[in-house]
Design an enzyme around this catalytic site. Structure first.
Site, PDB file in Angstrom:
ATOM      1  N   ASP A 105       5.529  -0.052   0.179  1.00 55.23           N
ATOM      2  CA  ASP A 105       5.591  -0.113  -0.099  1.00 55.23           C
ATOM      3  C   ASP A 105       5.592  -1.187  -1.194  1.00 55.23           C
ATOM      4  OD1 ASP A 105       6.926   2.754   0.529  1.00 55.23           O
ATOM      5  OD2 ASP A 105       8.963   1.811   0.932  1.00 55.23           O
ATOM      6  N   HIS A 132      -2.985   5.906  -7.538  1.00 56.65           N
ATOM      7  CA  HIS A 132      -2.661   6.993  -7.623  1.00 56.65           C
ATOM      8  C   HIS A 132      -2.363   8.343  -8.902  1.00 56.65           C
ATOM      9  CE1 HIS A 132      -0.801   9.149  -4.486  1.00 56.65           C
ATOM     10  NE2 HIS A 132       0.777   8.814  -4.506  1.00 56.65           N
ATOM     11  N   ASN A 142       9.053   8.247  -4.399  1.00 56.42           N
ATOM     12  CA  ASN A 142       8.471   8.331  -3.762  1.00 56.42           C
ATOM     13  C   ASN A 142       7.240   8.611  -4.980  1.00 56.42           C
ATOM     14  OD1 ASN A 142       6.773  11.356  -3.121  1.00 56.42           O
ATOM     15  ND2 ASN A 142       6.004  10.183  -1.732  1.00 56.42           N
ATOM     16  N   SER A 143       6.172   8.250  -4.923  1.00 54.74           N
ATOM     17  CA  SER A 143       5.169   8.216  -6.632  1.00 54.74           C
ATOM     18  C   SER A 143       5.329  10.334  -6.633  1.00 54.74           C
ATOM     19  CB  SER A 143       3.883   8.453  -6.174  1.00 54.74           C
ATOM     20  OG  SER A 143       3.516   7.052  -5.911  1.00 54.74           O
ATOM     21  N   GLU A 153       2.195  -1.425  -3.415  1.00 52.99           N
ATOM     22  CA  GLU A 153       2.187  -0.997  -4.325  1.00 52.99           C
ATOM     23  C   GLU A 153       2.814  -1.860  -5.787  1.00 52.99           C
ATOM     24  OE1 GLU A 153       3.829   2.900  -2.997  1.00 52.99           O
ATOM     25  OE2 GLU A 153       5.322   2.566  -3.222  1.00 52.99           O
ATOM     26  N   SER A 209       2.352   6.317   7.022  1.00 56.04           N
ATOM     27  CA  SER A 209       2.671   7.133   5.389  1.00 56.04           C
ATOM     28  C   SER A 209       3.715   6.478   5.791  1.00 56.04           C
ATOM     29  CB  SER A 209       2.689   8.350   5.604  1.00 56.04           C
ATOM     30  OG  SER A 209       3.687   8.971   4.398  1.00 56.04           O
ATOM     31  N   GLY A 210       4.192   5.764   4.115  1.00 51.25           N
ATOM     32  CA  GLY A 210       6.498   5.123   4.240  1.00 51.25           C
ATOM     33  C   GLY A 210       6.747   6.760   3.787  1.00 51.25           C
ATOM     34  N   LEU A 211       6.763   7.581   3.856  1.00 46.42           N
ATOM     35  CA  LEU A 211       7.318   9.112   3.210  1.00 46.42           C
ATOM     36  C   LEU A 211       7.512  10.095   4.815  1.00 46.42           C
ATOM     37  CD1 LEU A 211       8.508  11.557   1.283  1.00 46.42           C
ATOM     38  CD2 LEU A 211       6.049  12.023   1.236  1.00 46.42           C
ATOM     39  N   ASP A 224      12.895   8.589   0.626  1.00 45.10           N
ATOM     40  CA  ASP A 224      11.259   7.856   0.926  1.00 45.10           C
ATOM     41  C   ASP A 224      11.462   6.959  -0.800  1.00 45.10           C
ATOM     42  OD1 ASP A 224       8.723   6.247   1.384  1.00 45.10           O
ATOM     43  OD2 ASP A 224       7.554   7.558  -0.106  1.00 45.10           O
ATOM     44  N   ARG A 267      -2.164  -1.042  -4.681  1.00 42.57           N
ATOM     45  CA  ARG A 267      -1.946   0.361  -4.977  1.00 42.57           C
ATOM     46  C   ARG A 267      -1.453   0.414  -6.360  1.00 42.57           C
ATOM     47  NH1 ARG A 267       1.777   5.131  -2.435  1.00 42.57           N
ATOM     48  NH2 ARG A 267       2.446   6.082  -3.735  1.00 42.57           N
ATOM     49  N   LYS A 291      11.856   0.937  -4.904  1.00 45.04           N
ATOM     50  CA  LYS A 291      10.813   2.609  -5.090  1.00 45.04           C
ATOM     51  C   LYS A 291      10.873   3.345  -5.228  1.00 45.04           C
ATOM     52  CE  LYS A 291       8.733   3.943  -2.450  1.00 45.04           C
ATOM     53  NZ  LYS A 291       7.058   3.703  -1.903  1.00 45.04           N
ATOM     54  N   ASP A 322       1.279   1.866   4.954  1.00 42.40           N
ATOM     55  CA  ASP A 322       2.450   1.665   3.296  1.00 42.40           C
ATOM     56  C   ASP A 322       3.247   0.588   3.613  1.00 42.40           C
ATOM     57  OD1 ASP A 322       3.169   2.496   1.583  1.00 42.40           O
ATOM     58  OD2 ASP A 322       3.836   4.774   2.168  1.00 42.40           O
TER      59      ASP A 322
HETATM   60  C1  SPV Z   1       2.830   7.885   1.379  1.00 38.39           C
HETATM   61  O1  SPV Z   1       2.089   8.300   2.149  1.00 38.39           O
HETATM   62  O2  SPV Z   1       4.090   7.606   1.509  1.00 38.39           O
HETATM   63  C2  SPV Z   1       2.554   7.413   0.263  1.00 38.39           C
HETATM   64  C3  SPV Z   1       1.141   8.643  -0.151  1.00 38.39           C
HETATM   65  O3  SPV Z   1       2.926   6.477  -0.475  1.00 38.39           O
HETATM   66  S1  SPV Z   1       2.655   9.547  -1.387  1.00 38.39           S
HETATM   67  O4  SPV Z   1       3.593   9.929  -0.510  1.00 38.39           O
HETATM   68  O5  SPV Z   1       1.138  10.106  -1.828  1.00 38.39           O
HETATM   69  O6  SPV Z   1       2.995   8.356  -2.688  1.00 38.39           O
HETATM   70 MG    MG Z   2       4.435   5.531   0.294  1.00 40.21          MG
END
Ligand code: SPV
Ligand code: MG
Length: 273
Positions: A62, A163, A97-98, A89, A21-23, A33, A132, A95, A60
């Site tokens: 990004d 997502h 975080n979503s 994505e 996970s990027g986050l 993130d 994504r 970017k 991930d």
């Molecule tokens: C991550 O885990 O870095 C994601 C998923 O991209 S989310 O944080 O849900 O966007």
């Molecule tokens: Mg991410």
């Protein structure tokens, strides 16, 4: 997940794969993130995870860290480091975080070019490129989401991640319903962070091939670490905390220290597996 130890825990509990996970990788380094870490740093985290477990590893990446050429080099590097799949994505760089605000998407055509570039760069036929789509995250319609996904598949995407930040899985369900009539052969993944009350079985029923539990492990670590520290500060001793935290013996077991201490090899011979 974000590191080798969390990958060991995931493998031990019987889940089927790892999401780098990027986050979580960013949070573990104490940064947002928001495209702050470099590709090298993300790759190092993915490699650490690859080294520590035998599960398939999905990274991930990004928005791919740059333009089509950067994406191609990224694919070569990740492949060379034994990563099984990358998830790119359609957000514009940098970017966020979503679940944050301020994201803008690339044009569907520009993103499809990235997917095509990624697929052209791979050497291992098994390597997967997941496209994504963040249409729902930025308020685009179902038709726009489907249109983007269709272009990605035409460009060679092996799977779609759709997502949503809604508290129920309605957007995902609507997407999967239409998707099945368009191209049911390409799997759809979902990230049930906000629609966490949906059971895995419910998601499978609506057409989700795999649910990605992207950030729960690092959030669990944060709560556990915070509680332990509060306990220590409050009592000026570890007396209350000790029973609530993993023992050193558990760390020894997880990381293979116990085998070494017993005179064995860190990686046991195959017959012992
Ligand atoms: C991550 O885990 O870095 C994601 C998923 O991209 S989310 O944080 O849900 O966007
Ligand atoms: Mg991410």
């Amino acid at each position: 997940m974000h590191d080798g130890l969390s990958a060991l825990l995931v493998e031990k509990c019987g889940l089927e794969g790892i999401w780098v996970s990027g986050l979580a990788v960013s949070a573990a380094q104490g940064v947002a993130d928001a495209g702050l870490l470099t590709m090298t740093e993300f790759l190092a985290a993915a490699t650490q995870i690859r080294m520590s477990c035998s599960l398939p590893v999905v990274a991930d990446v990004d928005s791919g860290f740059g333009d089509v050429n950067v994406v191609q080099r990224m694919v070569r590097l990740y492949e060379q480091h034994g990563i099984d799949a990358v998830c790119i994505e359609d957000k514009q760089f940098p970017k966020r975080n979503s679940f944050s605000s301020g994201n803008r998407l690339e044009s569907p055509e520009a993103f499809a070019e990235k997917i095509a570039a990624a697929k052209a760069a791979q050497r291992d036929a098994e390597f997967m490129v997941i496209a994504r789509h963040e249409s729902f995250i930025v308020g685009e319609s179902l038709d726009q989401a489907l249109g983007r996904a269709e272009l990605s598949v035409a460009a060679g995407a092996d799977a779609i991640l759709i997502h949503s930040k809604k508290s129920c899985a309605g957007e995902i369900e609507a997407f999967c319903r239409e998707w099945r009539t368009m191209d049911g052969s390409v799997p759809v993944f979902a990230v049930p962070t906000t629609f966490h009350s949906a059971e895995g079985a419910d998601l499978r029923k609506i057409g989700v091939s795999a649910a990605i539990y992207a950030n729960q492990l690092i959030r669990a670590s944060v709560s556990a670490a915070r509680q332990m520290l509060e306990c220590l500060v409050e009592n000026d001793s570890l007396s209350e905390a000790e029973d609530r935290i993993a023992g050193v013996d558990e760390l020894f077991e997880l990381t293979g220290m116990s085998r070494i201490a017993a005179g064995g090899l860190w990686i046991p011979p195959r017959t012992e597996l």
